[in-house]
Scaffold this active site. Structure first.
Site, PDB file in Angstrom:
ATOM      1  N   ASN A 406       0.869  -1.180  -0.118  1.00 29.19           N
ATOM      2  CA  ASN A 406       0.171   0.165  -0.150  1.00 29.19           C
ATOM      3  C   ASN A 406       1.004   1.168   0.080  1.00 29.19           C
ATOM      4  OD1 ASN A 406      -1.782   2.157   0.300  1.00 29.19           O
ATOM      5  ND2 ASN A 406      -2.723   0.880   2.020  1.00 29.19           N
ATOM      6  N   ASP A 407       1.589   1.481   0.870  1.00 28.74           N
ATOM      7  CA  ASP A 407       2.386   2.798   1.143  1.00 28.74           C
ATOM      8  C   ASP A 407       3.526   2.791   0.197  1.00 28.74           C
ATOM      9  OD1 ASP A 407       0.760   3.649   3.262  1.00 28.74           O
ATOM     10  OD2 ASP A 407       1.926   2.388   4.877  1.00 28.74           O
ATOM     11  N   VAL A 408       4.034   1.725  -0.234  1.00 27.86           N
ATOM     12  CA  VAL A 408       4.881   1.799  -1.209  1.00 27.86           C
ATOM     13  C   VAL A 408       4.748   2.133  -2.596  1.00 27.86           C
ATOM     14  CG1 VAL A 408       6.651   0.309   0.279  1.00 27.86           C
ATOM     15  CG2 VAL A 408       5.146  -0.684  -1.446  1.00 27.86           C
TER      16      VAL A 408
END
Lengths: 480, 105
Positions: A406-408
């Protein structure tokens, strides 16, 4: 004679630590490096047990206790390390690190008791009491060992709890200031007891490990889960320094060498990890990343809609693509879906699709987490692309399959300066023609922030557990 | 102060050289190996077990507090060493055979 042999053993052990650490930083040699360091450690332990003599020439006793302790620790350690799942390894490292910190703190406490024994003897009060320079040095290493070891122990346990989800992020207003004050109080105690230790105040020493435990807890509590690897690495180097304190205490050069070596290497490793995320250490430690109240879903634009895709549509899209890129994340690790992932990869390749993996440096919970996981499933090493290479290839990619990352892949890192992850290099998946995101739900990722990628017109969501979804995809692709 | 430095110069040399060595040794580690390296370093600082053994071995047999604390320290230190090396080895096992992937089916 015995003493000389022990000196030689310590020398050999020190060299194995250095060589081992060096080899651990080369992929082909890493495994042997680990074994060499382990052999050196075994030698040093055995040598200490059988050959050690203190300054007065006494050998050690209490062999029953020593072997009992080693046996218990050895059995539990081996079982724990063998049984732990690949996904839970980071937690395990943190826990073992905490054990080392606790060990250092206990050594300091016992040595302090030993030191302060004179105060309890009768007739003591008549003796003039004076701290010499050597005694102050001795005390300093005791205090430092108790302080650093306790912080490392408490911090590691909290980090362990956070990684396996037992402990939630927690912070209160003014916590950073409170932490600083607490730190100042501990340092104050250390300085006070260093120069003015006397029979009436020596019991205050026990406040040092106690307050340090509290500090360790509060130090790690507010740090977001996504930053845990950095914190563990930092605590790792703390424990190294605590071990080195023991080296000073006993004039033991192998402890000193090993401890300082890890302290320095661990600090550098911490900085390297921060660099992989393009953030500074200071930012990690006081940045409120993921733990603050500002990053809740305040900016979830309720008007925006995401589209879902069915498994069979996703299977068709991938089977008829020329190039598919798989972006694994923590979701893959949690679901233990690496084998299913590899199977899908083989199946697609049989159909003539080029399949590669794009690995973000901090995907998962530890740097290198995904590499280890995919290696376990026998995924070809050459298929794993690091971020820069992958970003070059996204433009020519037809389908990107994101498995629990997600964040990456959050474009806010590039576009939104207010985002807490702004500036972190990401995988630019939106360059590809189509993006399929597999997640369990629309819940934000570990950093606790919304991901606008999911609302991108190119993006389709495929909800479900990664393993489940992959198995369905495999059977769908087989029927095509 | 100066006195202290000249008395303990051996140790000061070790500390300074080890700091540089530690930085030098892992200076160019690929990010793939960050986790195993951290884990390996974790096992190496388990050398603190030696201190625990000394504490244990020196404790008088009627000093129960020292015996119990020392015993705990030995257990914890061993956990750190053994667990650390075994976990690292398990992680690195995953990398095995990757150098000649063509041989493997």
């Amino acid at each position: 004679m015995q003493q000389n042999i022990l000196t030689l053993i310590y020398l050999i052990a020190s060299v194995t630590f250095i060589v081992g650490l060096k080899m651990l930083s080369h992929p082909e040699k890493a495994r042997n490096g680990n074994l060499i360091a382990a052999a050196g450690m075994t030698l040093a332990i055995l040598g200490t047990i059988f050959l050690y003599k203190d300054d007065a020439g006494n050998t050690l006793h209490n062999y029953g206790w020593i072997f009992g302790g080693i046996l218990i620790g050895g059995i539990i350690g081996t079982l724990a390390a063998k049984k732990v799942k690949m996904t839970a390894m980071p937690e395990m490292v943190s826990l073992f690190n905490g054990m080392g910190g606790a060990c250092a703190a206990l050594i300091s406490i016992v040595e302090f008791n030993h030191f302060s024994e004179v105060f309890t003897k009768p007739g003591w009060s008549e003796v003039p009491w004076n701290l010499t320079g050597n005694m102050i040095g001795h005390l300093l290493t005791i205090y430092a060992g108790a302080f650093i070891g306790s912080v490392s122990f408490a911090g590691s346990v909290i980090a362990w709890g956070k990684l396996n989800g037992k402990i939630k992020d927690f912070s209160f207003k003014g916590q950073h200031i409170f932490n600083l004050v607490l730190l100042a109080v501990i340092v104050g105690f250390i300085v006070y007891l260093l120069f003015d230790l006397n029979p009436s105040n020596y019991k205050l020493f026990y406040l040092i490990p106690l307050l340090s435990l509290l500090y360790g807890v509060l130090f790690v509590f507010p740090i977001g889960g996504a930053d845990m690897p950095v914190v563990i690495s930092l605590l790792n180097s703390f424990t190294g320094v605590a071990a080195a304190c023991g080296g000073f205490l006993y004039n033991n050069k192998v402890m000193l060498t090993g401890g300082i070596l890890v302290g320095a290497a661990g600090t550098l490793l911490t900085i390297l990890m921060c660099k992989a995320m393009n953030r500074s250490l200071k930012n990690v430690l006081i940045g409120d990343f993921g733990g603050g109240n500002t990053v809740t879903s305040s900016q979830s634009k309720t008007g925006e809609i995401y589209k879902e895709i069915t498994v069979s549509d996703a299977a068709v899209a991938m089977a008829y693509a020329r190039k598919v890129m798989i972006v694994p994340g923590y979701g893959l690790a949690v679901a233990q879906a690496q084998h299913a992932c590899h199977e899908l990869e083989k199946l697609l390749e049989e159909k003539g699709v080029e399949v590669k993996y794009a690995i973000h440096a901090v995907a998962g919970r530890m740097p290198g987490h995904m590499n280890v996981l995919l290696a376990e499933a026998d995924v070809n090493y050459e298929k794993l692309l690091e971020m820069e290479l992958a970003n070059d290839e996204f433009k020519t990619t037809d389908v990107v399959l994101i498995l629990g990352a997600n964040d990456v892949v959050n474009p806010a890192a590039k576009t939104d300066p207010t985002s807490p992850i702004y500036g972190m290099p990401i995988l630019e998946v939106e360059e590809a023609k189509m993006v399929i995101v597999n997640k369990r739900s629309m819940k934000p990722g570990y950093a606790g922030i919304e991901n606008e990628l999911f609302f991108h017109p190119k993006t389709s969501m495929l909800f479900g557990d990664a393993k489940n979804v992959l198995q369905q995809l495999i059977s769908e692709v087989k029927t095509l | 102060m100066l006195n202290f430095i000249s008395e303990n110069q051996q140790y000061i040399y070790i500390v300074i050289l080890m700091i540089f060595l530690g930085i030098e040794v892992i200076g160019r580690v690929p990010s793939v190996l960050h986790t195993p390296l951290m884990s390996g370093a974790n096992a190496i600082h388990g050398v603190v077990i030696i201190g625990a053994i000394i504490v244990m071995g020196k404790a008088e047999s009627n000093n129960y507090l020292a015996l119990i604390l020392g015993f705990l320290a030995v257990i914890l230190g061993t956990l750190n060493v053994v667990g650390g090396f075994v976990v690292t080895n398990r992680m690195l096992e995953m990398f095995r055979g990757k150098q000649n992937p063509n041989k493997k089916k």
